[in-house]
Design an enzyme around this catalytic site. Structure first.
Site, PDB file in Angstrom:
ATOM      1  CB  SER A  17      -0.974  -0.078   1.261  1.00 49.19           C
ATOM      2  OG  SER A  17       0.004  -0.045   2.534  1.00 49.19           O
ATOM      3  CE  LYS A  52      -3.158   1.180   5.282  1.00 46.50           C
ATOM      4  NZ  LYS A  52      -3.247   0.810   3.726  1.00 46.50           N
TER       5      LYS A  52
END
Length: 885
Positions: free
Chosen positions: A791, A834
């Site tokens: 990611s 996140k």
């Protein structure tokens, strides 16, 4: 007078004697005794002696040998006259001898086969004194004591001892019958002085008497034990007879058997379980209580009797009460609470008796307690009963440490009104911990599942299995594989523990599993659980949690009253951001405990000082009066706005009765002194008690120079921000990675470098000479921490292009997304965690893959508040946001 004159015996003893070696003890003079002769050489000597004068020499062997020589014999022996010889069937001889006199070997005439030697006869050195007479009497007296207590001494031996009139012969006779080592007897044989010989024999008599005394003592103790055992036996037999007359159990074993049988019969087992239990009971009744197998069988029956085989008690709960309990115990966690409420609704509906959907028939086998086949769902079978389908559930709570996974289990059990049992499998390497040991092993025990059911004594408890992601595997088995049957609703209705070895229905247990990450959980095990993610908390949530739970609990734990300590909103925010910035609230509570311990110490010290030197007033706080007043005013007037929009003043806890004593009571002087000390905690006081912040306010990860970008990552500790640094060093062309990256992240870095180089050349006109003359280094700080995952692809590519263009990226911009070689931005996981990490880092813009837009609905509005999300599909869109032209 006869012509034949009487000749003394010593004058007719020959100077030459054939010698016979004695294997046992030496033989003393003046004794008539039999001897067994087995050696062929000695047999020949005896035969020749009988044919002649019948005299032989008896000498004891020093060293045992099959064919002894004169070197193996002692030098002093005894001359003997053979009185009678008896031939034995095996070729040996039994001779009766009369011993005559001591002799000493002077010269060897024949060393072996037969042994013949020249001998000189030895005379006793007599000393006719009163000492010898006294020794004679002492020997006879002491030997009488020994002979009276020893049945081995015959009456003939006693008479012989008394009738011997020579002191030396008395000593020889006693030495021959005492239990003395043969070497010691040989020494006595070699002593010619009569007084010394008698003294030595007297010493051995005393030793023999001491041995007899010890033997008598031991025999007495043994007799007492035997008598006690016999007495106990007769008393037990009498007790049995009395109990039998009264109709009571005759012994402990019968009583225990009867109790076990009554317990087991009450369950009304059927099939395999009934057959096994009856066999074990019969075996138990026939066993000796002292055998090891008796204890094993009894323990096995005890386990069976302690398990909840009967039907579960009817459930009485309602959704409103369950919701209230979950709301009281935990703040947030909407997904978890929603799942539990749904589960309760289904359970209540089924317990009321609902109908299955049309077209589906339910065929029910025998009850779980019979050990037969569980309920089977099939088509085309009539007479269904939906209430008999197993109602257990498996929920896996995944989240960073300190977010309340374990405490959720207790709240669920309380909401259900069920028993709660928790055990941890972290570090477990033996599958027997789950499924039990075989009964053939010493110290065998059931597994944790059966042990838990034995403790809670109900079939439908709430079981929490902690740290399932930290199990290991070894030569003892794989516990994760053993859990497959436990957590599979299709199998656990007839779960077989290795120790129990009987089918037991655990399908009604509500299993709650906790983990920090899913990466280490095997896929087959993961497939059997419903995953519920527990993200970390933002500062606003931590404030609400502190207000509702942490502060009251910490104050009570440290002995402080609810109205003694008041926190301002800024002080709690300062603790959350400066000292406990992690995803959970465990460190938050530790810091509160640390502050309250220091306040407790201050209160006690002030109270003790007051008792010694009374003063009219109490100190209110460490800060100046004006600062304390200002902080108190802020604490009372500053509104706290929780996510639901309500407004409340943030105090340590509810004031209750305002700190006033209850009606009708009068607190003591010490109690008044303690109650009079109150504190207002502001930022300055926080720093005094906790020290400088671990995370300063300016410790925000920023991209403030070319070659730096900020990404978002998800770890087992929750969401986190990730800084990517890129630098170019003049020199040979190359690309270096550092920061303890995993293989997947290294591949993402290679893709990012390729995409950045292509865009740098094609779009921004960067010449190939620049790449040939510069070595590019890509680094992720905190190099000791392992990092992996795809990611960070767009973050690394953005950092490289920022370096190549010598441009700083947009302020307060963070990003996450996997980058493909063609410039596509692929979806990622853990967006909620996140986003929370981005909020803690005070980010204003987040770039996310467009395919993750659907995940935004799962993020609460108060977490997204103040953050602008930018969905992208191509890396070109990332550049327009991060490095606009």
């Amino acid at each position: 007078m006869s012509d034949q004159s009487v000749v003394p015996l010593d004058q007719i003893l020959p100077n030459k004697l054939p010698l016979v070696a004695l294997m046992g003890r030496p033989i003393f003079p003046g004794i008539f005794t039999p001897i067994m002769i087995g050696n062929p050489a000695d047999v020949k000597v005896v035969d020749e002696a009988v044919a002649g004068d019948g005299l032989i020499g008896l000498v004891m062997l020093q060293n045992e040998a099959e064919t002894p020589t004169i070197m193996d014999l002692y030098k002093v022996g005894t001359a003997a006259k053979i009185v009678k010889k008896i031939n034995l069937p095996d070729g040996g001889l039994n001779i009766f001898i009369s011993t005559l006199k001591r002799f000493r070997v002077k010269k060897t005439l024949s060393a072996s086969n037969p042994i013949v030697a020249a001998v000189s006869y030895l005379e006793d050195e007599e000393d006719d004194t009163s000492e010898v007479k006294a020794l004679t009497r002492a020997l006879i007296s002491e030997m009488k004591q020994i002979s009276e207590n020893n049945p081995l001494f015959s009456e003939e031996m006693r008479l012989n001892m008394i009738n011997i009139d020579h002191p030396g012969k008395i000593a020889d006779f006693i030495a021959s019958i005492l239990n003395i080592e043969k070497n010691e007897q040989q020494k006595i044989l070699e002593i010619l002085n009569v007084r010394r010989r008698m003294e030595q024999v007297l010493v051995f008599i005393k030793k023999e008497q001491e041995l007899l005394r010890i033997q008598k003592k031991i025999q007495k103790e043994i007799n007492e034990k035997i008598e006690k055992s016999q007495r106990d036996y007769f008393l037990k037999e009498e007790l049995k007879a009395i109990k039998s007359e009264l109709g009571m159990a005759t012994d402990a074993k019968s009583s225990e058997y009867q109790k076990l049988k009554e317990k087991l019969d009450a369950f009304k087992f059927e099939g395999e379980i009934k057959e096994t239990v009856e066999q074990e009971l019969e075996k138990f009744s026939l066993m000796d209580p002292n055998s090891a197998e008796f204890v094993v069988t009894r323990n096995y029956l005890d386990v069976i009797a302690a398990l909840p085989w009967g039907e579960s008690a009817p459930e009485h709960f309602d959704l409103k009460t369950a919701r209230d309990i979950l709301e009281q115990d935990h703040y947030g966690l909407k997904d978890v609470k929603s799942r539990i409420v749904e589960y309760l609704a289904v359970r209540k509906l089924r317990s009321a008796g609902g109908e299955a959907p049309s077209g589906i028939k339910v065929s029910v086998g025998k009850k779980a307690s019979t050990g037969k086949t569980p309920a089977e769902v099939s088509a085309g079978t009539a007479n269904h009963d939906i209430r008999k389908i197993p109602v257990g559930s498996i929920v896996c709570l995944v989240g960073p440490p300190g977010v309340g996974k374990t405490s959720v289990g207790r709240s669920i059990a309380r909401a259900l009104g069920k028993q709660f049992f928790r055990f941890s499998v972290g570090g477990m390497r033996d599958e027997a911990e789950i499924k039990g040991h075989r009964r053939t092993y010493i110290g065998a025990l059931p597994g944790k599942i059966i042990q838990g059911l034995k403790i809670v004594k109900t079939r439908d408890p709430v079981f929490m299995i902690d740290e399932i992601d930290k199990m290991g595997a070894s030569f003892q088995g794989d516990p994760a594989s053993a859990l497959l049957e436990v957590l599979d609703p299709e199998q656990n209705s007839s779960f077989r523990d290795h120790y129990l070895d009987l089918p037991f229905d655990i399908s009604q247990i509500f299993f709650i599993v906790t983990a920090n990450t899913l990466d280490t959980i095997p896929v087959p095990l993961l497939d059997r659980m419903e995953i519920i993610q527990l993200p970390g908390y933002i500062d606003t949530e931590k404030l609400e949690i502190a207000k509702r739970y942490l502060l009251p609990r910490s104050l009570e734990k440290n002995g402080l009253r609810k109205n003694q300590v008041k926190y301002s909103r800024d002080s709690l925010l300062h603790i959350a951001n400066g000292y406990a910035r992690e995803a959970g609230v465990r460190n938050f509570e530790k810091n509160l405990d640390k502050i309250h311990r220091k306040l407790a110490r201050q209160i006690v010290e002030n109270t003790e000082a007051l008792e010694e030197n009374p003063v009219p007033s109490f100190p209110q706080n460490d800060a100046s009066p004006s600062a304390a007043a200002e902080a108190a005013s802020q604490a009372e007037t500053s509104p706290f706005s929780p996510p639901d929009g309500s407004s409340a003043a943030l105090n340590g806890a509810a004031a209750g009765n305002g700190g006033k004593p209850a009606a009708g009571t009068r607190p003591s002087g010490t109690a008044l002194a303690i109650e009079g000390q109150k504190f207002v905690i502001d930022k300055k006081t926080v720093e005094k008690h906790l020290g400088k912040p671990l995370f300063p306010e300016d410790d925000i990860k920023k991209a403030d120079r070319p070659g730096i970008s900020v990404g978002l990552a998800w770890t087992s500790m929750g969401g986190d921000t990730l800084v990517i640094e890129a630098a170019a060093v003049p020199g040979k062309e190359g690309f270096t990675l550092s920061g303890k990256m995993g293989d997947i992240m290294k591949e993402s870095a290679a893709i990012a470098m390729t995409v950045a180089r292509k865009l740098g050349s094609e779009r921004y006109g960067l010449s190939t000479d620049w790449f040939e003359k510069n070595h590019i280094h890509l680094h992720i700080p905190e190099g000791a921490t392992p990092k992996d995952g795809p990611s960070a692809g767009i973050t690394m590519a953005t950092a490289l292009l920022s370096l190549m263009r010598n441009r700083v990226i947009t302020d307060r911009l963070v990003m996450t997304g996997e980058l493909s070689l063609t410039g596509q931005v692929l979806p990622i996981g853990g967006l909620k965690e996140k986003t929370i990490a981005a909020r803690r880092n005070r980010a204003k813009h987040i770039i996310i893959p467009r395919q993750n837009v659907r995940d935004l609905d799962e993020i609460p509005d108060y977490v997204k508040k103040g953050i602008e999300f930018h969905p992208v599909e191509r890396f070109d869109e990332v550049l327009r946001l991060a490095l606009p032209d």
